[in-house]
Scaffold this motif. Structure first.
Motif, mmCIF file in Angstrom:
data_model
loop_
_atom_site.group_PDB
_atom_site.id
_atom_site.type_symbol
_atom_site.label_atom_id
_atom_site.label_comp_id
_atom_site.label_asym_id
_atom_site.label_seq_id
_atom_site.Cartn_x
_atom_site.Cartn_y
_atom_site.Cartn_z
ATOM 1 N N VAL A 80 -53.257 12.661 59.170
ATOM 2 C CA VAL A 80 -52.696 11.347 58.889
ATOM 3 C C VAL A 80 -51.197 11.406 59.176
ATOM 4 O O VAL A 80 -50.515 12.341 58.745
ATOM 5 C CB VAL A 80 -52.946 10.924 57.433
ATOM 6 C CG1 VAL A 80 -52.222 9.617 57.119
ATOM 7 C CG2 VAL A 80 -54.437 10.794 57.175
ATOM 8 N N TRP A 104 -53.810 13.546 52.885
ATOM 9 C CA TRP A 104 -53.115 12.294 52.621
ATOM 10 C C TRP A 104 -53.412 11.763 51.220
ATOM 11 O O TRP A 104 -52.520 11.205 50.553
ATOM 12 C CB TRP A 104 -53.482 11.256 53.677
ATOM 13 C CG TRP A 104 -52.925 9.891 53.406
ATOM 14 C CD1 TRP A 104 -53.605 8.738 53.195
ATOM 15 C CD2 TRP A 104 -51.532 9.529 53.326
ATOM 16 N NE1 TRP A 104 -52.753 7.681 52.981
ATOM 17 C CE2 TRP A 104 -51.468 8.141 53.047
ATOM 18 C CE3 TRP A 104 -50.346 10.248 53.441
ATOM 19 C CZ2 TRP A 104 -50.271 7.462 52.908
ATOM 20 C CZ3 TRP A 104 -49.131 9.563 53.287
ATOM 21 C CH2 TRP A 104 -49.116 8.192 53.029
ATOM 22 N N LEU A 126 -47.622 4.663 55.829
ATOM 23 C CA LEU A 126 -48.315 5.168 57.005
ATOM 24 C C LEU A 126 -47.567 4.742 58.258
ATOM 25 O O LEU A 126 -47.031 3.627 58.343
ATOM 26 C CB LEU A 126 -49.739 4.620 57.060
ATOM 27 C CG LEU A 126 -50.710 5.112 55.983
ATOM 28 C CD1 LEU A 126 -51.974 4.263 56.005
ATOM 29 C CD2 LEU A 126 -51.035 6.584 56.201
#
Length: 299
Positions: A80, A104, A126
Motif C-alpha cells: 500500500v 497498512w 493514501l
C-alpha cells in the motif's frame, strides 16, 4: 509559452495545477524563459497542528498560497502506498515500527504528530486519494522513497489518471531510470550537484526537458545552471539546509531579499520549509504575478 494574461491576476495553487495539467514540460520551459520560480511547500507545508504530508495540511497550504506540493511516498509490507517521510513511524505518528515491515491496517489508524511532536486528529492519507484530490487543485512533486517500487507507483498514478499532472523525485540514476521505464514521459527530479553529475545524467539519457536537476546554487559556478538549462533541464533547489539559507534567516518582510537572491541564481522550482514566507516574498516582487501569468498561471 501561453498567451499573456493580465498582470493584475493573482496566482493560485489551482492555477499552477491547471497550467501544468498535460503540459508540465511546457510550463517548465516557460518558467525558464521568464526567469521566474515557483515555490514548493516541502512535505506539504506543515505547521503546528497541521502535520507534514497530511491531507488537511495540503488543503490548507494550497488554499492560501500559489505553490506546488512536495510530498513523500512510502510503501507498506502489503504494498500500500501512502504519504510519510521517514521509513519508520515514531517521529511522524503515535506508532512504532518500520513501515516496510508493517501492514497498512496497522498504520492507517495511527494519529499523526505535528512538528512539535504533539499528536493531532489526522491520519496518513493514501497516495491514490491524494492524487485524486490534487486534480485541478495542486501540482505534485512526489518524493519517491527508496523502498517504493516503481511498478506499484506507476500503477497508482495511472489508477488516479495523474500521469500528466505529477512530477517524480529520485535519489539515484538507477532509481530515475526505473521510474522512466514505467512512465517514459514523466518529469523526474534527480540530484545533479556538479559537472560529474551532469555528465552521468546525460550518459543515462536523463538530461532533457523532462529532468528537474536538483542543484545547490551556492556550490556551483555561474555557468552551471545556464548549461543545464541549455540542455533543456529545469533546476530545482531548496531554501533550507543551512544556517544561512533563506528559510533560516527570514524574520520579517525585510528579509525577503534572501529568497530573491536565491531565485536570481537560476532555480525555477524552489522547495521551502517556509512556503508562506517564500511565496509572499516572491509575490511582493514587481512583475512576479505577471510573469506567472505569461506561463498560463492564473486564478
Amino acid at each position: 509559452a501561453s498567451a499573456p494574461q493580465a498582470a493584475s491576476t493573482v496566482p493560485t495553487a489551482a492555477g499552477i495545477a491547471r497550467a501544468a495539467n498535460g503540459r508540465i514540460p511546457e510550463l517548465l520551459a516557460c518558467l525558464r524563459e521568464q526567469k521566474v520560480p515557483l515555490i514548493g511547500a516541502h512535505r506539504g507545508g506543515p505547521i503546528p497542528e497541521f502535520p507534514e504530508n497530511a491531507m488537511a495540511t495540503l488543503e490548507r497550504t494550497t488554499s492560501m498560497l500559489p505553490v506546488f506540493l512536495e510530498i513523500d511516498v512510502q510503501q507498506t509490507f502489503d504494498d500500500v502506498l501512502f504519504l510519510n517521510h521517514d521509513p519508520v513511524l515514531p517521529r511522524n505518528t503515535v506508532g512504532h515500527g518500520t513501515i516496510r515491515e508493517m501492514r497498512w491496517a496497522q498504520i492507517a489508524p495511527l494519529k499523526l504528530r505535528d512538528q512539535t511532536g504533539q499528536p493531532t486528529e489526522y491520519t496518513a492519507p493514501l497516495l491514490v486519494d491524494v492524487l485524486k484530490w490534487a486534480d485541478g487543485r495542486a501540482l505534485l512533486l512526489l518524493d519517491i522513497k527508496p523502498a517504493t517500487e516503481p511498478e506499484l507507483l506507476a500503477a497508482a498514478i495511472r489508477e488516479a489518471g495523474a500521469e500528466d499532472r505529477v512530477m517524480l523525485l529520485a535519489y539515484t540514476i538507477r532509481q530515475a531510470q526505473a521510474l522512466r521505464k514505467q512512465m517514459p514521459d514523466a518529469v523526474v527530479a534527480l540530484p545533479v550537484f556538479d559537472r560529474d553529475g551532469m555528465d552521468a545524467a546525460k550518459a543515462a539519457g536523463l538530461l532533457n526537458n523532462r529532468l528537474l536537476a536538483m542543484v545547490r546554487p551556492h556550490t556551483v559556478n555561474a555557468n552551471f545552471i545556464a548549461d543545464l538549462e541549455a540542455a533543456g533541464a529545469t533546476v530545482l533547489s531548496a531554501s533550507y539546509g543551512s544556517a544561512s539559507s533563506p528559510d533560516a534567516v527570514y524574520r520579517d518582510a525585510g528579509d525577503a531579499a534572501a529568497y530573491h537572491a536565491l531565485a536570481e541564481k537560476g532555480p525555477r522550482l524552489i522547495a521551502s520549509n517556509r512556503p508562506l514566507e517564500a511565496a509572499s516574498s516572491m509575490l511582493a516582487q514587481p512583475g512576479y504575478a505577471a510573469k506567472l501569468g505569461q506561463c498560463g498561471i492564473v486564478d
